[in-house]
Design a protein around this motif. Structure first.
Motif, PDB file in Angstrom:
ATOM      1  N   THR A  66       0.837  -1.207   0.000  1.00  0.00           N
ATOM      2  CA  THR A  66       0.000   0.000   0.000  1.00  0.00           C
ATOM      3  C   THR A  66       0.869   1.253   0.000  1.00  0.00           C
ATOM      4  O   THR A  66       0.354   2.350  -0.009  1.00  0.00           O
ATOM      5  N   LEU A  67       2.162   1.068   0.052  1.00  0.00           N
ATOM      6  CA  LEU A  67       3.058   2.221  -0.020  1.00  0.00           C
ATOM      7  C   LEU A  67       3.773   2.242  -1.361  1.00  0.00           C
ATOM      8  O   LEU A  67       4.901   2.681  -1.471  1.00  0.00           O
ATOM      9  N   SER A  68       3.087   1.716  -2.371  1.00  0.00           N
ATOM     10  CA  SER A  68       3.663   1.787  -3.709  1.00  0.00           C
ATOM     11  C   SER A  68       3.574   3.237  -4.170  1.00  0.00           C
ATOM     12  O   SER A  68       2.706   3.997  -3.723  1.00  0.00           O
ATOM     13  N   LEU A  69       4.454   3.612  -5.076  1.00  0.00           N
ATOM     14  CA  LEU A  69       4.461   4.998  -5.545  1.00  0.00           C
ATOM     15  C   LEU A  69       3.149   5.318  -6.244  1.00  0.00           C
ATOM     16  O   LEU A  69       2.621   6.416  -6.139  1.00  0.00           O
ATOM     17  N   ARG A  70       2.593   4.317  -6.956  1.00  0.00           N
ATOM     18  CA  ARG A  70       1.336   4.633  -7.658  1.00  0.00           C
ATOM     19  C   ARG A  70       0.177   4.822  -6.694  1.00  0.00           C
ATOM     20  O   ARG A  70      -0.745   5.588  -6.945  1.00  0.00           O
ATOM     21  N   ASP A  71       0.282   4.125  -5.580  1.00  0.00           N
ATOM     22  CA  ASP A  71      -0.749   4.282  -4.569  1.00  0.00           C
ATOM     23  C   ASP A  71      -0.688   5.685  -3.959  1.00  0.00           C
ATOM     24  O   ASP A  71      -1.712   6.359  -3.792  1.00  0.00           O
TER      25      ASP A  71
END
Ligand code: GLU
Length: 440
Positions: free
Chosen positions: A246-251
């Motif tokens: 959930t800490l992806s850049l897209r997120d």
């Protein structure tokens, strides 16, 4: 000439931990006027996916971390083969035939005897005939690099003087039984050929660094400067690994985080330098110094990204967001005024939407019972739009005279009735944006 690289494996989306690596390498190159290479580590054909390559490129572009060169390991297999031949000829690469189960058993035995689980090199004792037999029985073996049993030392850009006893590490496997080159060999060949001068990566790579230094030397390459940044944890020091999804850049992008907010935080977090909003990457590069970072785990709180995003938005002129403002349906002739008013009252750009809706359609009035008659009277005193910069002052004067109310008792019920909110922009600036006369 400074040359750095960011070398993700395209097996998933970039997350906040990857960003740290990408950004540090980018800033070192940028500050030195050097070259930043994006290297796609895709020797694992099964796990590497083209959609992840595309996503990595998209995420880096979104952040403004443009690379000067793109390299892909999957196009360099002949080079890795040649390097393997060179190591074989030098007696540094040897074939092994143990199955994973056998290796596991060996490790367990060693641990039971209180010894470190280091590969025992029994394959070195195999005769040519024994190897032929094993190859016939089990198929081609995997290949290990024969470490020199010395102390491997280097000065780490973050961790300082480091040394690892090579005898405490297993000879690393460089080629799998199925012929796949493993990261260690591929990465070393690339770092040599691309003349990489500085490698920054996570501290989980410290042991790899020790073995890579020996392989680089065996291949006649120059050892780059290494720096290993600390582990990122959650705000309470908890492991982030499970939450990285959930800490992806897209997120973060989808949640409205602005690139400069993200970069400003991550370029300083974990260092002795204060986190301050910067509005350009060059400014960030200027003040960047890898030696200011510490070895202790770095606490990351995604909530810190939102105040920085809000400050960043406040600093922007309309021209920087004109397309977005237009996309919310704000007419061009109102755009300048609208942006000036709302930018102080939003956290992320999408917060503009509800404000425009209030100005265009009117809000659901927020009126306390004891204020109902007062607001009704006040609304009667307000003419129909269009409104201008003088409307609020003349309206308020008229209401004051008619009702005798003053100060907060006068302003607050009107703010709540007009905007449906207790807080927001200066009312004198709100009124000229109203497209309809407010009603109860
Ligand atoms: N592909 C490797 C990784 O993502 C690169 C590590 C390195 O920077 O050498 O872990």
């Amino acid at each position: 000439m400074t040359t750095t690289r960011f070398a993700p494996s395209p097996t998933g989306y970039l997350h906040i931990g990857n960003l740290r690596t990408a950004l540090f390498n980018f800033l070192i190159a940028r500050k030195a006027g050097g070259t930043f290479i994006l290297r796609i580590d895709d020797t694992d054909a099964e796990r590497s996916k083209p959609e992840y390559v595309a996503a990595i490129e998209e995420d880096l572009r979104w952040l403004g971390l443009e690379w000067d060169r793109l390299e892909r390991q999957s196009t360099r297999l002949a080079r890795y083969e040649a390097a393997a031949d060179e190591l074989r000829a030098a007696g540094r690469l040897y074939e092994c035939f143990e199955t994973p189960t056998e290796l596991d058993l060996k490790r367990k035995k060693q641990l039971n005897m209180g010894r470190p689980p280091v590969y025992d090199r029994s394959a070195l004792a195999l005769s040519a005939a024994e190897k032929d037999r094993l190859r016939a029985e089990r198929g081609p073996g995997h290949w290990r690099f024969k470490l020199d049993h010395e102390r491997i030392e280097w000065t780490d850009g973050i961790l300082g003087e480091l040394s690892i006893d090579a005898a405490s590490v297993s000879d690393p496997v460089l080629i799998r039984g199925d012929g796949q080159f493993l990261y260690t060999l591929a990465s070393v060949c690339d770092d040599i050929d691309h003349a990489i001068t500085d490698v920054v990566r996570g501290s989980d790579h410290v042991t790899n660094t020790a073995t890579q230094i020996q392989i680089i030397r065996a291949l006649g390459g120059t050892v780059p400067r290494f720096a290993h940044h600390s582990l990122l944890t959650g705000p309470q020091g908890e492991a982030l690994s499970k939450r990285l999804g959930t800490l992806s850049l897209r997120d973060l992008r989808a949640r409205g985080v602005e690139p400069m907010a993200l970069l400003s935080l991550m370029a300083r977090l974990g260092s002795s330098d204060p986190v301050e909003l910067r509005t350009s990457i060059d400014e960030l590069a200027e003040g960047f110094d890898i030696s200011h970072f510490g070895a202790a785990p770095t606490r990351f709180d995604e909530q810190d990204l939102f105040p920085l995003t809000a400050s960043y938005l406040q600093s922007l002129p309309l021209s920087a967001v004109a397309d977005r403002v237009r996309a919310f349906g704000v007419p061009d002739e109102l755009a300048e005024r609208f942006w000036k008013v709302v930018r102080e009252n939003i956290t992320v750009l999408d917060d503009m939407g509800p404000w425009w809706q209030i100005f265009r359609d009117g809000a659901e009035p927020l009126v306390d019972d004891q204020d109902r008659d007062f607001v009704a009277q006040a609304f009667e005193l307000l003419p129909d739009p269009p409104y201008d910069d003088t409307t609020w002052a003349s309206w308020i004067a008229a209401v004051k005279e008619k009702t005798g109310r003053k100060g907060r008792a006068l302003f607050m019920p009107l703010r709540k009735a007009v905007t449906g909110r207790e807080r927001g922009p200066d009312m004198a600036e709100v009124i000229p944006l109203l497209q309809k006369k407010p009603t109860l």
